[in-house]
Design a protein around this motif. Structure first.
Motif, PDB file in Angstrom:
ATOM      1  N   ARG A 124      -4.198  14.243  -6.031  1.00 57.48           N
ATOM      2  CA  ARG A 124      -5.094  13.757  -4.888  1.00 57.48           C
ATOM      3  C   ARG A 124      -4.693  12.282  -4.392  1.00 57.48           C
ATOM      4  N   ALA A 125      -4.621  11.551  -5.417  1.00 60.01           N
ATOM      5  CA  ALA A 125      -4.484  10.106  -5.061  1.00 60.01           C
ATOM      6  C   ALA A 125      -2.861   9.934  -4.380  1.00 60.01           C
ATOM      7  N   ALA A 126      -1.916  10.964  -5.049  1.00 63.66           N
ATOM      8  CA  ALA A 126      -0.831  10.872  -4.817  1.00 63.66           C
ATOM      9  C   ALA A 126      -0.607  11.173  -3.287  1.00 63.66           C
ATOM     10  N   VAL A 127      -1.222  12.596  -2.949  1.00 61.24           N
ATOM     11  CA  VAL A 127      -1.254  12.898  -1.486  1.00 61.24           C
ATOM     12  C   VAL A 127      -1.713  11.747  -0.520  1.00 61.24           C
ATOM     13  N   LEU A 128      -2.726  11.012  -1.164  1.00 60.59           N
ATOM     14  CA  LEU A 128      -3.189  10.093  -0.163  1.00 60.59           C
ATOM     15  C   LEU A 128      -2.143   8.961   0.131  1.00 60.59           C
ATOM     16  N   VAL A 129      -1.633   8.402  -1.041  1.00 55.55           N
ATOM     17  CA  VAL A 129      -0.876   7.363  -0.848  1.00 55.55           C
ATOM     18  C   VAL A 129       0.497   7.765  -0.044  1.00 55.55           C
ATOM     19  N   PHE A 130       0.888   9.135  -0.227  1.00 54.48           N
ATOM     20  CA  PHE A 130       1.883   9.480   0.577  1.00 54.48           C
ATOM     21  C   PHE A 130       1.809   9.854   2.000  1.00 54.48           C
ATOM     22  N   ALA A 131       0.398   9.883   2.410  1.00 52.40           N
ATOM     23  CA  ALA A 131      -0.163   9.966   3.919  1.00 52.40           C
ATOM     24  C   ALA A 131       0.018   8.757   4.383  1.00 52.40           C
ATOM     25  N   ILE A 132      -0.436   7.654   3.896  1.00 53.15           N
ATOM     26  CA  ILE A 132      -0.310   6.350   4.162  1.00 53.15           C
ATOM     27  C   ILE A 132       1.116   5.780   4.402  1.00 53.15           C
ATOM     28  N   ALA A 133       1.991   6.331   3.416  1.00 53.47           N
ATOM     29  CA  ALA A 133       3.252   6.053   3.391  1.00 53.47           C
ATOM     30  C   ALA A 133       4.108   6.654   4.689  1.00 53.47           C
ATOM     31  N   ALA A 134       3.547   7.770   4.829  1.00 54.80           N
ATOM     32  CA  ALA A 134       4.277   8.210   6.207  1.00 54.80           C
ATOM     33  C   ALA A 134       3.806   7.989   7.382  1.00 54.80           C
ATOM     34  N   VAL A 135       2.893   7.317   7.397  1.00 60.70           N
ATOM     35  CA  VAL A 135       2.168   6.951   8.675  1.00 60.70           C
ATOM     36  C   VAL A 135       3.139   5.651   8.780  1.00 60.70           C
ATOM     37  N   LEU A 136       3.182   4.658   7.581  1.00 64.12           N
ATOM     38  CA  LEU A 136       3.833   3.380   7.808  1.00 64.12           C
ATOM     39  C   LEU A 136       5.409   3.645   8.251  1.00 64.12           C
ATOM     40  N   VAL A 137       5.934   4.618   7.651  1.00 63.80           N
ATOM     41  CA  VAL A 137       7.410   5.113   7.873  1.00 63.80           C
ATOM     42  C   VAL A 137       7.502   5.365   9.340  1.00 63.80           C
ATOM     43  N   LEU A 138       6.564   6.233  10.096  1.00 68.24           N
ATOM     44  CA  LEU A 138       6.544   6.663  11.316  1.00 68.24           C
ATOM     45  C   LEU A 138       6.648   5.311  12.228  1.00 68.24           C
ATOM     46  N   LEU A 139       5.561   4.374  11.885  1.00 68.66           N
ATOM     47  CA  LEU A 139       5.749   3.292  12.834  1.00 68.66           C
ATOM     48  C   LEU A 139       6.921   2.307  12.839  1.00 68.66           C
ATOM     49  N   ILE A 140       7.400   2.373  11.419  1.00 71.70           N
ATOM     50  CA  ILE A 140       8.634   1.486  11.482  1.00 71.70           C
ATOM     51  C   ILE A 140       9.755   1.954  12.009  1.00 71.70           C
ATOM     52  N   ALA A 141       9.971   3.408  11.940  1.00 74.04           N
ATOM     53  CA  ALA A 141      11.183   4.141  12.400  1.00 74.04           C
ATOM     54  C   ALA A 141      11.041   4.002  13.959  1.00 74.04           C
ATOM     55  N   MET A 142       9.852   4.220  14.777  1.00 72.71           N
ATOM     56  CA  MET A 142       9.768   4.396  15.914  1.00 72.71           C
ATOM     57  C   MET A 142       9.999   2.638  16.813  1.00 72.71           C
ATOM     58  N   ALA A 143       9.878   1.840  16.098  1.00 72.43           N
ATOM     59  CA  ALA A 143       9.737   0.406  16.580  1.00 72.43           C
ATOM     60  C   ALA A 143      11.192   0.396  17.496  1.00 72.43           C
ATOM     61  N   PRO A 144      11.190  -0.303  18.445  1.00 73.00           N
ATOM     62  CA  PRO A 144      12.567  -0.413  19.362  1.00 73.00           C
ATOM     63  C   PRO A 144      13.064  -1.810  18.611  1.00 73.00           C
ATOM     64  N   HIS A 145      14.520  -1.822  18.740  1.00 73.39           N
ATOM     65  CA  HIS A 145      15.202  -2.941  18.225  1.00 73.39           C
ATOM     66  C   HIS A 145      14.577  -4.471  18.804  1.00 73.39           C
ATOM     67  N   ALA A 146      14.048  -4.510  19.835  1.00 77.10           N
ATOM     68  CA  ALA A 146      13.467  -5.613  20.221  1.00 77.10           C
ATOM     69  C   ALA A 146      12.095  -5.884  19.804  1.00 77.10           C
ATOM     70  N   ALA A 147      11.416  -5.070  18.890  1.00 73.51           N
ATOM     71  CA  ALA A 147      10.085  -5.039  18.577  1.00 73.51           C
ATOM     72  C   ALA A 147      10.001  -6.542  17.865  1.00 73.51           C
ATOM     73  N   PHE A 148      11.112  -6.657  16.926  1.00 74.37           N
ATOM     74  CA  PHE A 148      10.901  -7.980  16.148  1.00 74.37           C
ATOM     75  C   PHE A 148      11.072  -9.344  16.760  1.00 74.37           C
ATOM     76  N   ARG A 149      11.380  -9.410  17.996  1.00 69.84           N
ATOM     77  CA  ARG A 149      10.969 -10.446  18.784  1.00 69.84           C
ATOM     78  C   ARG A 149       9.602 -10.814  18.850  1.00 69.84           C
ATOM     79  N   ASP A 150       8.740  -9.796  19.025  1.00 67.63           N
ATOM     80  CA  ASP A 150       7.351 -10.107  19.209  1.00 67.63           C
ATOM     81  C   ASP A 150       6.661  -8.874  18.634  1.00 67.63           C
ATOM     82  N   PRO A 151       6.608  -8.756  17.220  1.00 67.04           N
ATOM     83  CA  PRO A 151       5.904  -7.271  16.936  1.00 67.04           C
ATOM     84  C   PRO A 151       4.552  -7.324  17.137  1.00 67.04           C
ATOM     85  N   LEU A 152       3.712  -8.377  17.282  1.00 66.52           N
ATOM     86  CA  LEU A 152       2.363  -8.209  17.584  1.00 66.52           C
ATOM     87  C   LEU A 152       2.026  -7.700  19.043  1.00 66.52           C
TER      88      LEU A 152
END
Length: 447
Positions: A241-269
């Protein structure tokens, strides 16, 4: 197009069948599993996107510009026969990859037991590599107008708008991340004030690695930096159960990073609120954007078949030694080595990396692809044997780090780029292997 879809679907069925058979046998996520997933992502899914999305409103992505896959295909106008040829070659290459993999599983590779590594050796290695990384980054940062300018200038450097010097120091700073992992791993065997001191050292190294990752201004750099400790934690959890929870958190993080445009790092906030809004309101378009962002091997490999050997002669794998030679600092300031395949490739396909099929075909045509995939399969098996079932947090941390590096050579196969991005990890792994080997060697030498 129908024939391309048929061959793509056939390859996908083969890959999925192999992965299901493999998973039923050992119930673990391996390096081969990662490569199977990337093969589907980079070669099998793109033709279906082209077939079903072309001409629809979904060609315009979540950041309000056209998905690059369609613009690139229109500009290159690659014949359908080239794509069909790629699938025929890739089918044979996948078979040789499996042959290399299963041959590699027979090699006498012992799994890593990171808990038995000498604590003094780990701390010494972490201290030496961490000192080199910190000193290198401090000197590298001195060329910028303060820390803020350093953190925000990475994207400008990547696109060539800002020149920088001492690039090799930025590469040396990669040692901070594996040094942090070693320090954290050593902390598990320490107690009291010593553990506190080691944790503080690991925190400093984490800060150095974070600064370097943000400056690199790449989704892959930032993603691997954030995900490696999380995956290492997930791999060591005993509770499902704990592994599934951590995996879900990791999946959300991957989604956010992968969808970022290339220019996001100029002003990520400033970009983050839009990313969160798109992930919620336009989820399917967000997934489509991510799939297209990693569809470039479909185009690059077919394009390579059309330019070799007429436009570019066979390279006969010369780019492997060239990649390491170009890593050496040039005392004259000018590299006099022959041009790398990456240099020739980006002149025709700007911003498109050299995938593994293209690298093999540039090297020796179809035979080169078969050889490349066979060797790649053997490497996957060696790391599966050494790291996948390794004992201890540090072993699983290096497993996570290598999962972010080795399988992705399928997409980023150029030797120079691979050596540059993997310098810190490769160096630390050699040290780790030496630490694992040395105690056994000393024991064997006792009378």
């Amino acid at each position: 197009m129908d024939l391309i879809l048929i061959f793509s679907a056939g390859l996908a069925v083969l890959i999925c069948g192999v992965e299901c058979w493999r998973f039923r046998r050992n119930r673990s996520f391996t390096f081969l599993s990662a490569v199977n997933g990337l093969l589907l992502l980079g070669y099998c899914i793109p033709p279906f996107i082209v077939h079903f999305v072309a001409g629809s409103a979904h060609e315009k992505n979540i950041w309000d510009y056209r998905l690059y896959l369609f613009s690139l295909m229109e500009r290159l106008n690659i014949p359908a026969a080239s794509h069909v040829s790629v699938y025929l070659i890739l089918g044979g290459a996948y078979v040789t990859l499996l042959a290399g993999y299963f041959a590699g599983t027979r090699l006498p590779v012992r799994r890593l037991d990171s808990r038995s590594l000498p604590r003094g050796g780990l701390l010494t290695a972490a201290a030496v590599m961490g000192t080199i990384a910190t000193a290198a980054l401090v000197v590298y940062v001195s060329q910028f107008d303060g820390l803020r300018d350093f953190l925000k200038s990475g994207m400008e450097i990547r696109v060539g708008r800002v020149a920088n010097k001492w690039g090799y120091l930025h590469v040396l700073a990669e040692l901070a991340m594996p040094a942090m992992l070693m320090a954290a791993g050593a902390a598990f065997s320490c107690k009291g004030k010593v553990r506190t001191a080691v944790i503080m050292i690991a925190a400093v190294l984490w800060t150095v690695a974070a600064a370097r990752a943000v400056h690199a201004a790449g989704r892959f750099e930032v993603g691997s930096f954030l995900m490696i400790p999380i995956l290492a934690w997930m791999f060591t959890l005993r509770s499902r159960r704990a592994a599934v929870l951590v995996f879900a958190i990791a999946a959300v993080l991957v989604l956010l990073i992968a969808m970022a445009p290339h220019a996001a790092f100029r002003d990520p906030l400033a970009t983050l609120p839009r990313m969160l809004a798109h992930a919620g309101d336009r989820f399917l378009d967000t997934v489509l954007f991510i799939l297209v962002e990693y569809s470039f091997p479909y185009i690059a490999s077919a394009h390579t078949l059309g330019v070799v050997p007429n436009t570019i002669d066979f390279r006969y794998f010369i780019d492997i030694p060239l990649g390491f030679l170009y890593m050496l600092p040039s005392l004259s300031g000018v590299d006099t080595w022959p041009p790398m395949i990456l240099t020739l490739h980006v002149k025709m396909l700007p911003w498109i990396p050299v995938d593994l099929v293209s690298f093999g075909y540039y090297s020796l045509g179809t035979v080169g692809v078969l050889i490349t995939f066979a060797v790649f399969g053997t490497m996957l098996a060696v790391f599966d044997g050494w790291l996948t079932h390794s004992v201890g947090w540090l072993g699983q941390a290096f497993r996570a780090a290598w999962l972010f590096y080795l399988p992705f050579r399928l997409f980023y196969a150029d030797p120079y780029a691979s050596a540059q991005v993997g310098f810190g990890l490769i160096t630390a792994t050699v040290v780790l292997a030496g630490l694992a080997w040395w105690p056994g060697q000393k024991t064997r030498d006792l009378p």
